[in-house]
Design a protein around this motif. Structure first.
Motif, mmCIF file in Angstrom:
data_model
loop_
_atom_site.group_PDB
_atom_site.id
_atom_site.type_symbol
_atom_site.label_atom_id
_atom_site.label_comp_id
_atom_site.label_asym_id
_atom_site.label_seq_id
_atom_site.Cartn_x
_atom_site.Cartn_y
_atom_site.Cartn_z
ATOM 1 N N LEU A 1 -3.308 11.967 -14.366
ATOM 2 C CA LEU A 1 -2.976 10.657 -13.568
ATOM 3 C C LEU A 1 -1.319 10.643 -14.154
ATOM 4 C CD1 LEU A 1 -3.914 8.220 -12.418
ATOM 5 C CD2 LEU A 1 -4.243 7.297 -14.956
ATOM 6 N N ARG A 2 -0.704 10.150 -13.126
ATOM 7 C CA ARG A 2 0.916 10.063 -13.217
ATOM 8 C C ARG A 2 1.283 8.595 -13.454
ATOM 9 N NH1 ARG A 2 1.384 15.489 -14.110
ATOM 10 N NH2 ARG A 2 1.334 16.793 -12.214
ATOM 11 N N TRP A 3 0.888 7.746 -12.401
ATOM 12 C CA TRP A 3 1.463 6.335 -12.193
ATOM 13 C C TRP A 3 0.557 5.557 -11.178
ATOM 14 C CZ3 TRP A 3 3.293 4.393 -7.341
ATOM 15 C CH2 TRP A 3 4.230 3.173 -7.480
ATOM 16 N N MET A 4 0.447 4.405 -11.436
ATOM 17 C CA MET A 4 -0.313 3.490 -10.401
ATOM 18 C C MET A 4 0.465 2.261 -9.982
ATOM 19 S SD MET A 4 -4.262 4.020 -11.877
ATOM 20 C CE MET A 4 -4.019 3.134 -13.427
ATOM 21 N N ARG A 5 0.071 1.497 -9.150
ATOM 22 C CA ARG A 5 0.742 0.232 -8.895
ATOM 23 C C ARG A 5 -0.059 -0.439 -7.938
ATOM 24 N NH1 ARG A 5 6.558 -0.845 -9.466
ATOM 25 N NH2 ARG A 5 6.683 -3.352 -9.320
ATOM 26 N N ASP A 6 -0.056 -1.918 -7.996
ATOM 27 C CA ASP A 6 -0.974 -2.592 -7.190
ATOM 28 C C ASP A 6 0.228 -3.103 -6.068
ATOM 29 O OD1 ASP A 6 0.437 -4.021 -9.116
ATOM 30 O OD2 ASP A 6 -0.843 -5.755 -8.905
ATOM 31 N N PRO A 7 -0.301 -2.656 -4.902
ATOM 32 C CA PRO A 7 0.704 -2.711 -3.828
ATOM 33 C C PRO A 7 0.825 -4.524 -3.363
ATOM 34 C CG PRO A 7 -0.930 -1.609 -2.721
ATOM 35 C CD PRO A 7 -1.382 -2.099 -4.460
ATOM 36 N N THR A 8 1.315 -5.478 -4.060
ATOM 37 C CA THR A 8 1.037 -6.891 -3.618
ATOM 38 C C THR A 8 2.301 -7.013 -2.548
ATOM 39 O OG1 THR A 8 2.419 -7.466 -5.561
ATOM 40 C CG2 THR A 8 -0.069 -7.372 -5.676
ATOM 41 N N ARG A 9 3.229 -7.865 -2.903
ATOM 42 C CA ARG A 9 4.304 -8.309 -2.095
ATOM 43 C C ARG A 9 4.970 -7.249 -1.617
ATOM 44 N NH1 ARG A 9 8.132 -12.690 -5.162
ATOM 45 N NH2 ARG A 9 7.506 -11.630 -6.975
ATOM 46 N N GLY A 10 5.020 -6.893 -0.228
ATOM 47 C CA GLY A 10 5.823 -6.054 0.360
ATOM 48 C C GLY A 10 5.016 -4.832 0.529
ATOM 49 N N GLY A 11 3.700 -4.813 0.145
ATOM 50 C CA GLY A 11 2.760 -3.760 0.575
ATOM 51 C C GLY A 11 2.946 -2.340 -0.014
ATOM 52 N N ILE A 12 2.147 -1.281 0.487
ATOM 53 C CA ILE A 12 2.131 0.067 0.025
ATOM 54 C C ILE A 12 3.820 0.519 0.097
ATOM 55 C CG2 ILE A 12 -0.446 0.469 0.044
ATOM 56 C CD1 ILE A 12 0.015 2.285 2.272
ATOM 57 N N ALA A 13 4.295 0.113 1.488
ATOM 58 C CA ALA A 13 5.490 0.775 1.511
ATOM 59 C C ALA A 13 6.513 0.324 0.652
ATOM 60 C CB ALA A 13 5.953 0.362 3.052
ATOM 61 N N THR A 14 6.677 -0.623 0.306
ATOM 62 C CA THR A 14 7.441 -1.305 -0.880
ATOM 63 C C THR A 14 7.284 -0.599 -2.196
ATOM 64 O OG1 THR A 14 8.042 -3.454 0.393
ATOM 65 C CG2 THR A 14 8.566 -3.297 -1.992
ATOM 66 N N VAL A 15 6.124 -0.718 -2.744
ATOM 67 C CA VAL A 15 5.905 0.207 -3.967
ATOM 68 C C VAL A 15 6.065 1.506 -3.949
ATOM 69 C CG1 VAL A 15 4.299 -1.656 -4.698
ATOM 70 C CG2 VAL A 15 3.319 0.615 -3.832
ATOM 71 N N LEU A 16 5.877 2.063 -2.902
ATOM 72 C CA LEU A 16 6.037 3.687 -2.702
ATOM 73 C C LEU A 16 7.632 3.935 -2.747
ATOM 74 C CD1 LEU A 16 3.288 4.817 -0.886
ATOM 75 C CD2 LEU A 16 3.696 5.535 -3.172
ATOM 76 N N ILE A 17 8.618 3.145 -2.066
ATOM 77 C CA ILE A 17 9.985 3.153 -2.045
ATOM 78 C C ILE A 17 10.327 3.049 -3.426
ATOM 79 C CG2 ILE A 17 12.083 1.947 -1.135
ATOM 80 C CD1 ILE A 17 10.358 1.310 1.319
ATOM 81 N N GLU A 18 9.827 1.917 -4.212
ATOM 82 C CA GLU A 18 10.282 1.764 -5.525
ATOM 83 C C GLU A 18 9.895 3.012 -6.491
ATOM 84 O OE1 GLU A 18 10.187 -3.047 -5.538
ATOM 85 O OE2 GLU A 18 8.826 -2.041 -6.516
ATOM 86 N N PHE A 19 8.646 3.638 -6.171
ATOM 87 C CA PHE A 19 8.234 4.945 -6.824
ATOM 88 C C PHE A 19 9.480 5.965 -6.553
ATOM 89 C CE2 PHE A 19 6.346 8.935 -6.369
ATOM 90 C CZ PHE A 19 5.961 9.246 -7.475
ATOM 91 N N SER A 20 9.642 6.040 -5.246
ATOM 92 C CA SER A 20 10.561 7.421 -4.858
ATOM 93 C C SER A 20 11.870 6.943 -5.699
ATOM 94 C CB SER A 20 10.805 7.171 -3.605
ATOM 95 O OG SER A 20 11.961 7.977 -3.290
#
Lengths: 328, 328
Positions: A208-227
Motif C-alpha cells: 500500500l503506497r497512498w490513499m486519498r478521498d476524492p472530495t472537492r475536485g473529484g478523482i481527477a484533482t486528487v490524482l493530479i495532486e498525486f502526480s
C-alpha cells in the motif's frame, strides 16, 4: 488576487494559489508543508490531525446531511492518511432562527455516524450569528487519530495500480439535483459515509503506497495532486472508471465531468501491482467497497492522462472554476 | 426551544440549555461530559484538545483582529486546562468578495501570535461561500496540547484564593466601541493575547487548583460555572476587582456590568491560600500579569456572592440575554 472569489473554495487551481501564496507564506510551520489531508504530529505515540469546515448547500440532501458529512469527511481524511480515527471536535456556527428540529436532526446524524466510524466527539463549541450572517449552519470538525501506517505519494513507483473503491460522482450529482430542485427522479444518493471500517484493514497490506478521498475536485484533482507530489505520471482508463448510468446522464445534461465531481464515501488507492489483488479482495468483502475497481496505473513521466472510451488520450488539468461551489 | 436565538451563543443560560438538552443528548461520549475548556485524551502521552469558532464583529478592533483572537483564544483554552499548547488547526470560511489584503492581515496576525505562543499551525482548510452567506470571515481553530497538570474545580477547597490576572472587561468594551462607532476616545484596547508564557510556569505551583479564561460571559459566568462544578461557593469583593476607569465609565453609560464582559487575555485562578503569594509573584513578573490581584475566596455553600463597594451583598446569576453577541 484582490478579492476572494468563489473559485478560491473550489479545491482547484485558485484554492492552490490562495494556500500557497497567502496561507503558507505566513504559516511557515514545517508540519504544514506536506499539504496532505492530515498532518502527523510527533509525540510518544504518533498522532495525525486534520480539519475541515462544512458549508454544504442544501444542508439536507438524498443520502445525508451536513452533520453526517462533517463526521464522514474528517474520518475519511484521517483514514486515508494511514491513521485510525479516534477523536473529533465539533464547532458549530448557527444562524439565528434555525429551527431547533433541524439542528437536532443534524446533531443526531453526527452522533450516529461517529459511532459507526468508531470515533468519539470530545470537544465542542457553538456560536450564533444574526439572521443573514450565515446560511443555516456551518460545522467545523477537527479529527485526531493514531498513526498506524505512513503513506505518501513518494512511496509510489511506476507500474503501481490505481484503484477506486466504487462509483464516482454520486455526491456531486445528489447535491446538484437537491439544490436545483430538478423534477427528474434519478434515484442518485450521496455516497457520504465514514470509510474507516473499509480502509483500516488495508493498513496491513505490504504494497500500500497512498490513499486519498476524492472530495472537492473529484478523482481527477486528487490524482493530479498525486502526480505532482510523486513526480510520476498517471494513466486512467475511462471505460474502467465506475460511473452510474444516471450520474453519466445528468453529467451530460448539465455539462459536468464525473471525474471532477465530489465523492464523500470513496477512496482512490495506489498499491503495488503485486498487492493489488489483496486490496481488491479486502474492499470487495465490505458493502462500501463492493464496486471497487482498478482504473489505471502509475507511469514514468508527469501529469494525468485519460485514455478515453474511443481510444483517444486527454490530459486532465486542475479546474479553474468551481462547477459546484459549497459541495461540502 | 423552537428556533436558534442569538442568546444561544451567549455562553450564558441559553447556551447551557442548548448544549445540555440537544448536543449532549446525542453526543453521548464520556470525554465530552466535563464541559471544561479542553478535553483530555488517553494515549501514551496525555493530550488535551479544544475547539472554538470565531465570528467576532468587527473583525478588526483596537488591540487585535479575528486572527489574533482565534489563536489566542484556543491557546488560552488549552493553557488554563493544564496543557502546554503545541499544535493548532485553522479552518477558514470566507465570504466571496472579501479583500485579499484583509485576509492577509488576519493570517499574518495568526502566524505572529502562534509564534508568540509557541504553537505550530499544522492543518488548515478553506471554504468560500457566496456574498451574503457569511460576514467576511469566520475561523475555527482547534488546539492540541500536552497535558502537564491536571486541574479541576473539584480540587478546590473552602479558603482557597481567587486571583484574576489583570483588568477585566477590556475586550468587551473595545469591541463594543469599535462596533458602534462611538465618537468617544476611550483608549481602551482589547486585551487579546496568548497566555501560555504567563500561565505555564504556574503548573509547578503545588496548590494550584483550577484556571479558566473568562471570555464570553466574563468572570461572573466562569465563576458561577466553577461554583456549580465544585459544589462550593465563591465570595468576590467588588473593590478588589481591577476595572479600568474608562471601562467602568463606558459600562455605566451603556448599562453593562464589567464582571460579565468578555476578556481575551485574562485568567481566573483558584489556588490554596498557602500558595497564593507564589502565584502572584510569578504573575507580577510577566507583562501580561503585572496587574494580577486577589479578588475573592472559595467558601462553603453555593453560588457566587459579590460584596459591593458599599458593603452590600449581591448574588451573581447566569445572564439570560447576551449584551454583546459575536464578541469572539
Amino acid at each position: 488576487m484582490k478579492k476572494v472569489e468563489i473559485g478560491h473554495g473550489s479545491g482547484g487551481r485558485l484554492t492552490k494559489e490562495l494556500i500557497e501564496n497567502l496561507f503558507l507564506k505566513h504559516f511557515d510551520f514545517p508540519e504544514l508543508k506536506s499539504l496532505q489531508d492530515s498532518t502527523y504530529l510527533p509525540g510518544h505515540r504518533k498522532i495525525a490531525i486534520t480539519t475541515d469546515s462544512y458549508v454544504v448547500r442544501p444542508r439536507f440532501f438524498p443520502g445525508g446531511n451536513i452533520g453526517k458529512l462533517a463526521i464522514s469527511g474528517t474520518v475519511n481524511d484521517l483514514t486515508v492518511s494511514g491513521a485510525v480515527p479516534k477523536f473529533i471536535s465539533a464547532g458549530f456556527i448557527l444562524e439565528e432562527g434555525l429551527p431547533i428540529e433541524e439542528l437536532e436532526s443534524i446533531v443526531s446524524s453526527m452522533a450516529e455516524t461517529a459511532k459507526e466510524a468508531g470515533v468519539s466527539i470530545v470537544a465542542g463549541d457553538t456560536k450564533v450569528v444574526e439572521k443573514g450572517s450565515c446560511d443555516g449552519v456551518y460545522i467545523n470538525t477537527t479529527g485526531v487519530g493514531y498513526l498506524e501506517r505512513e503513506l505518501s505519494p513518494e512511496h509510489a513507483k511506476p507500474g503501481d495500480v490505481i484503484i477506486v473503491t466504487g462509483y464516482v460522482g454520486d455526491h456531486g450529482i445528489a447535491i446538484s439535483i437537491a439544490r436545483e430542485g430538478f423534477e427528474v427522479e434519478t434515484g442518485v444518493e450521496s455516497d457520504c459515509a465514514p470509510l474507516s471500517s473499509l480502509l483500516v484493514p488495508l493498513f496491513n497490506v505490504e504494497g500500500l503506497r497512498w490513499m486519498r478521498d476524492p472530495t472537492r475536485g473529484g478523482i481527477a484533482t486528487v490524482l493530479i495532486e498525486f502526480s505532482e507530489a510523486s513526480n510520476l505520471g498517471v494513466r486512467l482508463y475511462q471505460d474502467k472508471i465506475p460511473v452510474r448510468e444516471q450520474v453519466q446522464f445528468v453529467c451530460e445534461m448539465l455539462g459536468y465531468d464525473p471525474l471532477y465531481l465530489a465523492n464523500e464515501g470513496k477512496a482512490v488507492i495506489v498499491v503495488s501491482e503485486e498487492h493489488a489483488e489483496e486490496v481488491l479482495k479486502i474492499l470487495h468483502s465490505h458493502p462500501l467497497g463492493k464496486n471497487a475497481s482498478v482504473i489505471g496505473e502509475v507511469t514514468e513521466g508527469e501529469g494525468v492522462t485519460l485514455v478515453t472510451s474511443v481510444g483517444g488520450e486527454r490530459r486532465l488539468e486542475l479546474l479553474e472554476e468551481d462547477p459546484l461551489p459549497r459541495i461540502c
